[in-house]
Design a protein around this motif. Structure first.
Motif, short mmCIF file in Angstrom:
data_model
loop_
_atom_site.label_atom_id
_atom_site.label_comp_id
_atom_site.label_asym_id
_atom_site.label_seq_id
_atom_site.Cartn_x
_atom_site.Cartn_y
_atom_site.Cartn_z
N GLN A 128 7.48 9.82 -0.44
CA GLN A 128 6.33 10.70 -0.69
C GLN A 128 5.04 9.90 -0.54
N GLY B 274 8.10 6.76 -4.30
CA GLY B 274 6.85 7.31 -3.77
C GLY B 274 6.41 6.66 -2.48
N HIS C 56 0.63 12.18 -13.57
CA HIS C 56 0.77 12.66 -12.20
C HIS C 56 2.03 12.11 -11.53
N SER D 8 5.16 14.21 -10.47
CA SER D 8 5.32 14.90 -9.19
C SER D 8 6.12 14.09 -8.19
N GLU E 108 -2.22 9.26 -3.06
CA GLU E 108 -3.25 10.04 -3.76
C GLU E 108 -3.34 9.62 -5.23
N ASP F 22 2.14 10.20 1.04
CA ASP F 22 0.82 10.81 0.84
C ASP F 22 0.55 11.12 -0.63
N LYS F 23 1.53 11.72 -1.28
CA LYS F 23 1.37 12.06 -2.70
C LYS F 23 1.19 10.81 -3.55
#
Length: 246
Positions: free
Chosen positions: A121, A117, A170, A173, A127, A123-124
């Protein structure tokens, strides 16, 4: 009659070995005022009258855990900073228990959604991290003005425990179609670990017994679901204990 299980979530008191997404709020457990507050919380837990106390220590270390507890009982070892000692040992002594139970599982982790992450990833993942951080900051502000007992009751509010569980979900994702690293971590580590904890506790649960489970708060909601859906025990939460007359 079914055994009864009381699920109590805690923030890890000793931050030196915490490998969670966030390490939690820092506070001086050994400060005199906090010590008195922890004793107050232990007194509240004693109203549950547990016959066994289950803690976040791997089963393979049961003998060492028992030796540590016995050393504390006989005055050969001061309480260490962690919640197992500060809450678990104190409560076990108050209940005249001969030991406390190691019920954790820690196996090898083959997937790392946290590294993936932050690398692929950003930004994801940020978050997801922000969701945990908002809750942590809110609790930190609460702890600043409240006692440890009040803080731990706040930590164990059902909606907060559910939000922690949702945050972990979450992580599904994180990853790609060919490398679903978040799902791999959730299924082969996080959910598997909670199922092993569930299994270990059930093996200890005899008819009419009362088991207090003292664990990192993020485990409490998935354990609640497992015990309630399994139907083999009666489940209580910390907020239920607060409602009961003392």
């Amino acid at each position: 009659m079914k055994p009864t299980i009381l699920l109590v979530g805690v923030d890890h008191f000793d931050k030196s070995n915490v490998n969670d997404i966030l390490i939690g709020n820092k506070f001086d457990v050994l400060e005199e005022g906090r010590q008195n507050e922890i004793k107050q919380f232990v007194n509240q837990l004693s109203s549950f009258s547990p016959t066994k106390i289950c803690v976040e220590s791997v089963k393979e270390k049961q003998d060492q855990l028992t030796r540590n507890y016995q050393d504390y009982l006989f005055g050969e070892q001061a309480l260490r900073i962690g919640e197992i000692d500060q809450i678990g040992f104190r409560l076990a002594k108050q209940m005249n228990l001969s030991t406390i139970e190691a019920v954790d599982w820690q196996g090898e982790v083959h997937a790392d959604p946290f590294h993936y992450g932050t690398t692929y990833q950003t930004d994801k993942f940020q978050e997801i991290l922000d969701g945990f951080k908002r809750s942590e900051d809110e609790l930190g502000a609460y702890l600043y003005n409240q006692t440890m007992a009040e803080y731990l009751h706040k930590l164990n509010e059902l909606q907060r425990l559910k939000a922690m569980h949702r945050g972990h979900l979450h992580l599904a994702s994180i990853g790609s179609e060919k490398n679903p690293v978040g799902i791999e971590w959730l299924t082969h580590y996080w959910m598997y670990r909670n199922l092993r904890i569930y299994q270990h506790i059930l093996h200890l649960a005899r008819e009419d017994e009362r088991l207090l489970v003292l664990y990192g708060a993020s485990h409490i909601y998935p354990l609640k679901q497992l015990f309630e859906d399994g139907g083999l025990v009666n489940v209580q939460m910390l907020e239920d204990l607060k409602r009961q007359p003392h």
